[in-house]
Design an enzyme around this catalytic site. Structure first.
Site, short mmCIF file in Angstrom:
data_model
loop_
_atom_site.label_atom_id
_atom_site.label_comp_id
_atom_site.label_asym_id
_atom_site.label_seq_id
_atom_site.Cartn_x
_atom_site.Cartn_y
_atom_site.Cartn_z
N GLY A 155 -9.98 -3.78 2.91
CA GLY A 155 -9.35 -3.70 4.22
C GLY A 155 -9.56 -2.35 4.86
N THR A 183 0.83 -1.21 0.00
CA THR A 183 0.00 0.00 0.00
C THR A 183 0.86 1.26 0.00
OG1 THR A 183 -1.80 -1.11 1.12
CG2 THR A 183 -1.60 1.23 1.55
N1 ASP Z 1 -3.77 -2.50 4.52
C1 ASP Z 1 -3.99 -3.05 3.22
C2 ASP Z 1 -5.20 -3.95 3.26
O1 ASP Z 1 -5.39 -4.66 4.22
C3 ASP Z 1 -2.85 -3.84 2.72
C4 ASP Z 1 -1.53 -3.12 2.71
O2 ASP Z 1 -1.26 -2.30 3.58
O3 ASP Z 1 -0.73 -3.39 1.80
O4 ASP Z 1 -5.91 -3.97 2.29
#
Ligand code: ASP
Length: 351
Positions: free
Chosen positions: A247, A217
């Protein structure tokens, strides 16, 4: 060094900043704004992340490491330029994130991970700490830069979160760039999906996890010269996700939060934990209600609360004085920050 107090580095910052004649005009233009900056506050500050996870130097090819550091610096350049010229934190965050979304290195925009069905479903959010307005999109498959759609939801709709086809329709109506879903394909993410599916044979749940897991992310938090804080986050979610899962990223208060009175926060990690612990808002609340410093709040939430719960990941945060915190409980996090005369980017732990 993960917590970077502004006052401590102020003198060093001045000594590192070369006076540039070519910037004289811009300096004059921003002089009025600079006068308004209260004592003890950084003129501006910007922090970015490109995801946390099992990122280890021994597994990283030197040219890949170089590419990541270059991309982090380029995103900081874009955001810092806007802030230095007196632009808004909203524009700085938006533009830095667009750069990261367009880079195939990160799990956001081009380079997003694949769902179980082999699609790319993108989530993004943005929050304006001055007004506490916020916008987010979840599960879009055709919007080239989901952060722009999030900002459009915030500024041009009555809503905070739009999802799926409706969000895409809204983005189209707003005149945002629409792409064929194929645009988001990258071979390396496709291979990650194949590995995640193979690992599923020894079930650990339907989401990709395990020793080689990386969250990719992207996020940015900025404080501008006017004292406004913006936070934004963009992601493809987690490899092998199913059932239109999203998420923490499009959930305001979980993956993204901003309040001029406290701080701005953008998270990365195992989103389910960040939702359940309202991580981004929790940082702000600990500062507001318990009087914690940014450092105390971010360390407590990432290294005590979240770790005890089994949640891995990290966050970047900037407070109203321009203090910066880059905390993570995973082995690494792509990250960086900049303030006048100061710049740092990093990947691994304990740098
Ligand atoms: N937080 C993001 C999710 O759970 C994933 C990430 O941080 O790469 O969708």
């Amino acid at each position: 060094m993960r917590m970077i107090p502004f006052a401590f580095l102020l003198i060093m910052a001045w000594s590192c900043q070369p006076a540039s004649g070519s910037e004289e005009q811009a300096d004059k233009q921003t002089a009025a704004l600079e006068e308004a900056v209260p004592a003890g506050r950084a003129e501006y500050a910007i922090a970015i992340h490109g995801g946390a996870g099992t990122i280890l130097k021994e597994n990283m090819a030197p040219e890949k490491e170089k590419a990541y550091l270059e991309a982090l610096n380029a995103a900081l350049d874009i955001g810092e330029h806007i802030l230095r010229e007196g632009g808004s934190s909203l524009d700085a965050v938006e533009q830095a994130i667009i750069y990261l979304e367009n880079s195939p290195l990160f799990n956001a925009g081009k380079g997003a991970v694949f769902t179980h069905e082999g699609k790319n479903e993108l989530d993004a959010s943005i929050m304006d700490g001055a007004t506490r307005n916020a916008g987010a999109v979840g599960g879009v498959t055709t919007v080239k830069n989901p952060i722009l759609a999030a900002r459009a939801v915030m500024e041009d709709s009555k809503h905070v979160l739009l999802t799926g086809r409706g969000a895409e329709q809204f983005a189209e109506e707003q005149g945002l760039e629409i792409v064929d879903p194929e645009y988001f394909y990258t071979e390396s993410r496709w291979q990650s999906l194949q590995r995640a599916k193979a690992a599923e044979e020894q079930p650990t749940g339907f989401l990709s996890s395990g020793p080689d897991h990386k969250y990719g992310t992207v996020g940015c938090v900025a404080l501008d010269k006017a004292g406004n804080i913006t936070a934004g986050t963009s992601t493809g979610g987690m490899t092998n996700k199913r059932y239109n899962r999203f998420g923490d990223v499009p959930v305001i208060g979980a993956g993204t939060y901003a309040n001029n009175a406290t701080c701005g926060v953008s998270c990365t990690g195992h989103g389910e934990y960040f939702i359940r612990y309202a991580v981004a808002y929790d940082i702000s609340a600990l500062m507001e209600y318990k009087g914690m410093s940014l450092e105390e709040a971010t360390r407590y939430v990432i290294h005590d609360k979240l770790l005890d719960a089994g949640g891995s990941g990290g966050l970047i945060a900037v407070d109203k004085r321009g203090n910066v915190s880059l905390e993570f409980n995973s082995p690494g996090m792509y990250r960086g920050y900049a303030r006048p005369g100061e710049r740092q980017v990093g990947i691994y732990g304990e740098e």
